[in-house]
Design an enzyme around this catalytic site. Sequence first.
Site, PDB file in Angstrom:
ATOM      1  N   LYS A 106       0.809  -1.224   0.000  1.00  0.00           N
ATOM      2  CA  LYS A 106       0.000   0.000   0.000  1.00  0.00           C
ATOM      3  C   LYS A 106       0.843   1.276   0.000  1.00  0.00           C
ATOM      4  O   LYS A 106       2.021   1.258   0.315  1.00  0.00           O
ATOM      5  CB  LYS A 106      -0.998  -0.034   1.160  1.00  0.00           C
ATOM      6  CG  LYS A 106      -2.150  -1.002   0.825  1.00  0.00           C
ATOM      7  CD  LYS A 106      -3.255  -1.001   1.826  1.00  0.00           C
ATOM      8  CE  LYS A 106      -4.359  -1.955   1.338  1.00  0.00           C
ATOM      9  NZ  LYS A 106      -5.326  -2.238   2.386  1.00  0.00           N
ATOM     10  N   ARG A 154      -3.521  -9.985   5.210  1.00  0.00           N
ATOM     11  CA  ARG A 154      -3.982 -10.107   3.817  1.00  0.00           C
ATOM     12  C   ARG A 154      -2.859  -9.601   2.920  1.00  0.00           C
ATOM     13  O   ARG A 154      -2.509  -8.425   2.992  1.00  0.00           O
ATOM     14  CB  ARG A 154      -5.254  -9.275   3.660  1.00  0.00           C
ATOM     15  CG  ARG A 154      -5.881  -9.312   2.283  1.00  0.00           C
ATOM     16  CD  ARG A 154      -7.094  -8.397   2.225  1.00  0.00           C
ATOM     17  NE  ARG A 154      -7.700  -8.404   0.903  1.00  0.00           N
ATOM     18  CZ  ARG A 154      -7.282  -7.655  -0.110  1.00  0.00           C
ATOM     19  NH1 ARG A 154      -6.260  -6.846   0.033  1.00  0.00           N
ATOM     20  NH2 ARG A 154      -7.890  -7.735  -1.283  1.00  0.00           N
TER      21      ARG A 154
HETATM   22  N1  HH2 Z   1      -7.489  -3.834   0.944  1.00  0.00           N
HETATM   23  C1  HH2 Z   1      -7.840  -3.877  -0.352  1.00  0.00           C
HETATM   24  C2  HH2 Z   1      -8.958  -4.630  -0.758  1.00  0.00           C
HETATM   25  N2  HH2 Z   1      -9.690  -5.333   0.132  1.00  0.00           N
HETATM   26  N3  HH2 Z   1     -10.074  -6.041   2.345  1.00  0.00           N
HETATM   27  C3  HH2 Z   1      -9.735  -6.010   3.631  1.00  0.00           C
HETATM   28  N4  HH2 Z   1     -10.447  -6.714   4.532  1.00  0.00           N
HETATM   29  N5  HH2 Z   1      -8.665  -5.288   4.092  1.00  0.00           N
HETATM   30  C4  HH2 Z   1      -7.899  -4.541   3.242  1.00  0.00           C
HETATM   31  O1  HH2 Z   1      -6.944  -3.860   3.718  1.00  0.00           O
HETATM   32  C5  HH2 Z   1      -8.227  -4.541   1.856  1.00  0.00           C
HETATM   33  C6  HH2 Z   1      -9.348  -5.314   1.437  1.00  0.00           C
HETATM   34  C7  HH2 Z   1      -7.014  -3.145  -1.347  1.00  0.00           C
HETATM   35  O2  HH2 Z   1      -5.977  -3.950  -1.853  1.00  0.00           O
HETATM   36  P1  HH2 Z   1      -6.063  -4.758  -3.225  1.00  0.00           P
HETATM   37  O3  HH2 Z   1      -7.169  -5.758  -3.207  1.00  0.00           O
HETATM   38  O4  HH2 Z   1      -4.727  -5.340  -3.508  1.00  0.00           O
HETATM   39  O5  HH2 Z   1      -6.311  -3.627  -4.298  1.00  0.00           O
HETATM   40  P2  HH2 Z   1      -7.589  -3.151  -5.141  1.00  0.00           P
HETATM   41  O6  HH2 Z   1      -8.631  -2.693  -4.186  1.00  0.00           O
HETATM   42  O7  HH2 Z   1      -7.034  -2.051  -6.006  1.00  0.00           O
HETATM   43  O8  HH2 Z   1      -8.071  -4.323  -5.933  1.00  0.00           O
END
Ligand code: HH2
Length: 278
Positions: free
Chosen positions: A222, A256
């Site tokens: 992040k 995660r």
């Molecule tokens: N962060 C993201 C998405 N879902 N869910 C939880 N529970 N906690 C988090 O910190 C979280 C989440 C964002 O990361 P990512 O899925 O890699 O990116 P994007 O939202 O751009 O798909």
Amino acid sequence: MSHWQTTRFRIDLDRPLVMGIINTTPDSFFDGGRYEAPESAIAHCDRLVAEGADLLDIGGESTRPGARTPSSDEELERVLPVLRHAVTLGVPVSVDTSDPRVMQAALDLGVDIVNDVRALRRPGAVECLAAHATAGVCLMHMLGEPGSMQHAPHYDDVVAEVASFLGARTRVLMAAGVQAGRITLDPGIGFGKQPPHNLSLLKRQRELLALGRPLLVGWSRKSTLGVVTGRPVAERQAASMAAALMAVQQGASIVRVHDVAATVDALKMWAAVSAAPL
Ligand code: HH2
């Protein structure tokens, strides 16, 4: 001994667990476009399980700042083929969605957990979980919506405000009939938060344990890690490991992550030191 009740598994939280991320989106901030084709997402699920992922989290909506919200049909088309495969792999599977139609379709496939960055605030989402006997749920804090959440978010006390929100959402869910043992909580790193807010949430993360539920935390790649190290997203693995380890040290039950193999090794080292004689 602490557990997380989910559809098919009563997950033992005695040691910290690694949740591997699979984004079936074209626009996620790190892996966007890499696993858009179902075959590549499916192969990635297999790879993450082979690398030691304890759980898989599959999402079809990017929630990065400014991302467009897909329609239900678009999201379903992205995630269903991947979920269908993931539930055959022997590990708990989570669907990362805020859309009650997607939640229901995933639960109908036998998916174990609903992970919602909007903490079940869309109409029908609480009812969807309440109608299921055992599915697990992760409630995450987000201030605002992805389109606008990074426009000068303000808190007087970020940890107290996140705790108060997560406590209130837990009570809503329990009043609807979802037992506490099915719920985990997530401070939502980067969701309507500036780097100092995110860093305070890590430093003071233990305060969130007073809510009485296990914590799931996502620091992987992040932007705060980029601000601290000066590195672009592709070069944030080491900083992600440091943050994951600190999250566990501060009481997180589940991290995660995108980089499963490296995180599994880091947590093995943490577990070995935890178990070592004084
Ligand atoms: N962060 C993201 C998405 N879902 N869910 C939880 N529970 N906690 C988090 O910190 C979280 C989440 C964002 O990361 P990512 O899925 O890699 O990116 P994007 O939202 O751009 O798909």
